[in-house]
Structures are given as C-alpha cells and as structure tokens.
Motif scaffolding. Sequence first.
Motif, PDB file in Angstrom:
ATOM      1  N   VAL A  82      41.340  32.361  57.080  1.00  0.00           N
ATOM      2  CA  VAL A  82      42.691  32.658  56.592  1.00  0.00           C
ATOM      3  C   VAL A  82      42.820  34.178  56.536  1.00  0.00           C
ATOM      4  N   PRO A  83      43.497  34.788  57.511  1.00  0.00           N
ATOM      5  CA  PRO A  83      43.595  36.257  57.534  1.00  0.00           C
ATOM      6  C   PRO A  83      44.626  36.778  56.546  1.00  0.00           C
ATOM      7  N   ALA A  84      44.736  38.090  56.484  1.00  0.00           N
ATOM      8  CA  ALA A  84      45.641  38.745  55.538  1.00  0.00           C
ATOM      9  C   ALA A  84      47.089  38.408  55.833  1.00  0.00           C
ATOM     10  N   VAL A  85      47.872  38.295  54.771  1.00  0.00           N
ATOM     11  CA  VAL A  85      49.296  38.023  54.894  1.00  0.00           C
ATOM     12  C   VAL A  85      50.072  38.958  53.977  1.00  0.00           C
ATOM     13  N   GLU A  86      51.310  39.240  54.365  1.00  0.00           N
ATOM     14  CA  GLU A  86      52.229  39.956  53.487  1.00  0.00           C
ATOM     15  C   GLU A  86      52.758  38.926  52.501  1.00  0.00           C
ATOM     16  N   ILE A 114      40.352  36.888  54.703  1.00  0.00           N
ATOM     17  CA  ILE A 114      40.345  38.336  54.882  1.00  0.00           C
ATOM     18  C   ILE A 114      41.481  38.907  54.043  1.00  0.00           C
ATOM     19  N   CYS A 115      41.150  39.834  53.156  1.00  0.00           N
ATOM     20  CA  CYS A 115      42.146  40.543  52.359  1.00  0.00           C
ATOM     21  C   CYS A 115      42.966  39.557  51.520  1.00  0.00           C
ATOM     22  N   THR A 116      44.299  39.612  51.627  1.00  0.00           N
ATOM     23  CA  THR A 116      45.170  38.777  50.797  1.00  0.00           C
ATOM     24  C   THR A 116      45.136  37.309  51.179  1.00  0.00           C
ATOM     25  N   GLY A 117      44.421  36.956  52.233  1.00  0.00           N
ATOM     26  CA  GLY A 117      44.221  35.541  52.545  1.00  0.00           C
ATOM     27  C   GLY A 117      43.566  34.805  51.394  1.00  0.00           C
ATOM     28  N   HIS A 135      41.778  42.557  48.425  1.00  0.00           N
ATOM     29  CA  HIS A 135      42.074  43.985  48.524  1.00  0.00           C
ATOM     30  C   HIS A 135      42.213  44.591  47.125  1.00  0.00           C
ATOM     31  N   TRP A 136      41.624  45.775  46.934  1.00  0.00           N
ATOM     32  CA  TRP A 136      41.626  46.394  45.611  1.00  0.00           C
ATOM     33  C   TRP A 136      43.031  46.597  45.065  1.00  0.00           C
ATOM     34  N   ASN A 137      44.015  46.780  45.950  1.00  0.00           N
ATOM     35  CA  ASN A 137      45.374  47.039  45.493  1.00  0.00           C
ATOM     36  C   ASN A 137      46.062  45.790  44.940  1.00  0.00           C
ATOM     37  N   HIS A 138      45.438  44.617  45.149  1.00  0.00           N
ATOM     38  CA  HIS A 138      46.041  43.362  44.693  1.00  0.00           C
ATOM     39  C   HIS A 138      45.213  42.680  43.603  1.00  0.00           C
ATOM     40  N   THR A 139      44.171  43.352  43.128  1.00  0.00           N
ATOM     41  CA  THR A 139      43.265  42.662  42.200  1.00  0.00           C
ATOM     42  C   THR A 139      43.910  42.355  40.851  1.00  0.00           C
ATOM     43  N   ALA A 140      44.736  43.261  40.338  1.00  0.00           N
ATOM     44  CA  ALA A 140      45.375  43.012  39.042  1.00  0.00           C
ATOM     45  C   ALA A 140      46.306  41.807  39.131  1.00  0.00           C
ATOM     46  N   GLU A 141      47.113  41.780  40.186  1.00  0.00           N
ATOM     47  CA  GLU A 141      48.025  40.658  40.405  1.00  0.00           C
ATOM     48  C   GLU A 141      47.247  39.353  40.602  1.00  0.00           C
ATOM     49  N   PHE A 142      46.174  39.434  41.371  1.00  0.00           N
ATOM     50  CA  PHE A 142      45.356  38.253  41.652  1.00  0.00           C
ATOM     51  C   PHE A 142      44.756  37.692  40.361  1.00  0.00           C
ATOM     52  N   ASP A 162      29.762  28.071  51.256  1.00  0.00           N
ATOM     53  CA  ASP A 162      30.755  27.504  52.164  1.00  0.00           C
ATOM     54  C   ASP A 162      32.132  28.146  52.013  1.00  0.00           C
ATOM     55  N   VAL A 163      32.292  29.047  51.050  1.00  0.00           N
ATOM     56  CA  VAL A 163      33.552  29.763  50.859  1.00  0.00           C
ATOM     57  C   VAL A 163      33.247  31.252  50.761  1.00  0.00           C
ATOM     58  N   LEU A 164      33.888  32.042  51.626  1.00  0.00           N
ATOM     59  CA  LEU A 164      33.628  33.475  51.694  1.00  0.00           C
ATOM     60  C   LEU A 164      34.951  34.220  51.642  1.00  0.00           C
ATOM     61  N   THR A 165      34.962  35.365  50.973  1.00  0.00           N
ATOM     62  CA  THR A 165      36.163  36.182  50.873  1.00  0.00           C
ATOM     63  C   THR A 165      35.811  37.631  51.162  1.00  0.00           C
ATOM     64  N   SER A 166      36.770  38.379  51.702  1.00  0.00           N
ATOM     65  CA  SER A 166      36.524  39.794  51.973  1.00  0.00           C
ATOM     66  C   SER A 166      37.651  40.633  51.414  1.00  0.00           C
ATOM     67  N   ALA A 167      37.366  41.908  51.242  1.00  0.00           N
ATOM     68  CA  ALA A 167      38.352  42.853  50.737  1.00  0.00           C
ATOM     69  C   ALA A 167      39.334  43.210  51.857  1.00  0.00           C
ATOM     70  N   GLY A 168      40.064  44.295  51.676  1.00  0.00           N
ATOM     71  CA  GLY A 168      41.136  44.617  52.595  1.00  0.00           C
ATOM     72  C   GLY A 168      40.721  45.036  53.988  1.00  0.00           C
ATOM     73  N   ALA A 169      41.589  44.719  54.932  1.00  0.00           N
ATOM     74  CA  ALA A 169      41.541  45.220  56.309  1.00  0.00           C
ATOM     75  C   ALA A 169      40.153  45.163  56.949  1.00  0.00           C
ATOM     76  N   ALA A 170      39.513  46.327  57.145  1.00  0.00           N
ATOM     77  CA  ALA A 170      38.262  46.377  57.895  1.00  0.00           C
ATOM     78  C   ALA A 170      37.113  45.649  57.223  1.00  0.00           C
ATOM     79  N   ALA A 171      37.253  45.279  55.958  1.00  0.00           N
ATOM     80  CA  ALA A 171      36.211  44.469  55.326  1.00  0.00           C
ATOM     81  C   ALA A 171      36.082  43.122  56.025  1.00  0.00           C
TER      82      ALA A 171
END
Length: 338
Positions: A82-86, A114-117, A135-142, A162-171
């Motif tokens: 699930v990639p990043a989404v606006e 990836i990111c906001t995914g 993404h660090w810019n969305h952590t408070a909202e998350f 079996d579940v992996l998450t990454s930070a923003g963009a190039a992460a």
Amino acid sequence: MALRATSRPHRVVVIAVDGVIPFEFSIPARLFGAARDATGRPLYEVTTASTDAKPVRTNSDFTINPAANLSDAIRSADTVVVPAVELAELDPHQVDVVIETLRHRPRGSRIMSICTGAHLLASAGLLDGRPATTHWNHTAEFSREFPAVRLDADVLFVDDGDVLTSAGAAAGVDLCLHLIRHDQGSTVANAVARLCVVAPWREGGQAQFIEAPVPDNEDASTTSTRAWALERLDTDLTLASMARHASMSVRTFTRRFRDETGTSPNQWLTRQRIDYARRLLESTDLPIDQVADKTGLGTSASLRGHLRTAIGVSPSTYRRTFQPAAMNSGRTETYPLV
C-alpha cells in the motif's frame, strides 16, 4: 518471514487508489523488479491493481492505468504493498474496498505500507497493538486517529513479521531493500541497490530528516570523521578521539554530530558496528567471537547482547535467517522490529 520454497517468482501486488503519490507508488516495481538470480531470472513479479481495474488519479497532473483488478490480483499475492497517498484525496468507496481486501488477503502473505499508506493498514485494524511507523509529518495526526497502534516516529521502517511499515518517501526504498535482503540474501539486495544507484542501507532513523536549524558553520562537518571512524570500527574509538579528529571540542562535536545525523556519536558508532556485524554474519562463516572482534564489539557475549537489543535475535539465528542457503530451505521465520 522467509520465502516459501518455490520455482515461481514471488508475487507482489501494489494497490493504486485515487490520490496515490507517484514516487512512492513506483518504488516497489523499480526495486523488486530489479532483483534477479544468478541466471538473470526475475525473482519477483510485480502487478499494479486498482479496486475496479480502471485508471487512477495520482496527486499530480496525470493518471495511471493499473494492469489488474484488485480482487483478482490479490488471490495469488505473496506480498501486498500500500503506497503513499494524499490523505485528503482518498475516495471513501475505494478505501472501503481496500480495507476489506486487506482484511481477507491470502493466508501466509505479508503486507507493507510506504509513508501514509500506513493509514489504510491502521484503518483495517491490521496495526492494532503492533509497532508501526509513518511519515514524521503525519505522526501526531496518526496517533490521535489510531491510538491502539504502537507508533515509532523515529525509525525508517518497522518489520513486524507479516506486517511492515515505512516512513516517508525514500524510506520505501529502504524497506524494499530490507525485504529483498531478507528474501534473497545480501548479494542480491546489494546488486539491486547498485543498479538503482541507492544506498544498500542508511544509518540512523527519520529523526535526522525532521525540520531542524541548519548548523551555523556548514564548513565544520563531521562527515570526514564518520568516514574515518568507519575504517577503524575494530579499534578503541572514543568520543574524545573522534572530536580530536574533527578538530572540535567534545561538546561542539557532539552537538554538530547530532545536528547532522539525528543521533549521538556513541549511538551512531554502536549502530555502525552492529550493521557491520550483520553484514559479516550474512556474507561470511566467521565464528561469532571473530565477528565481535572485527566489528569492535569486543566479545561474543557483547555481540549477542547488542544484536538482541537492536533486532531481537541472536547472531546464530540471524545468520541462519539471512544467509542465502537458509533462504532456500523453505523455513518460515519471523524477523522482529528493526
């Protein structure tokens, strides 16, 4: 989790919804698509899918045309991305379809964001009680929206089996390389990194990318000292010796170092030694005590303690999991939080 023994490529399905961000969306196809075995055979098969197999609006000025319908593609998926989404551009109906699909993905498959995914994974309840990042810019909202998730805002990615998450963009690049290394071994992962002209691994977490004041004197950098230290990991490096090499006081060096890397010199040094130990465990048959000595971690007991603290496993378990021979054994193992 290690790859199942199979002759077919590992099947990766990348989900596209309205508002998808093109850069992060393209990462899985580029990285997984570059992974080949010694004969040149693709090790992954990457398919893009939307909820209705129709064109999807990106958050830029163009659309993309996925190759498959999500309900069909998911049936044979080994990994779902699930990639990043606006977030403001998400279509509620598409989100509902994705959430239902994620909840009923094939048994034994893994899922990564990836990111906001990560918001979609959390909305599906897949992150409740589990460690995750975004993404660090969305952590408070998350954190407000998903209080049941054990959010770690400082790391580049989290591998919880079996579940992996990454930070923003190039992460997302970091996480894909991590999975390739886990699935296929360091040789393949490093070859992918070279082909894509990216670092095989990055030091530090995303704290180093959070907005911070630029150092007053940009000429006074710790970069050369970090390079110097990396060539001497097996020696008795101290904070004083590194500050001396940088021609700074210990106090100034420590402050400058944290400004540039997001971590302290001692924490950085320990991480470099652990990363070097991991590479030696992956690529050599050196005894554990020799790995400890070569990396400056001292004794085998010290290496075991550091590795268990960093990634939750012993050196011998790590070696069995990540060496290519182990990858082809058909065993399934879980790799904890990185």
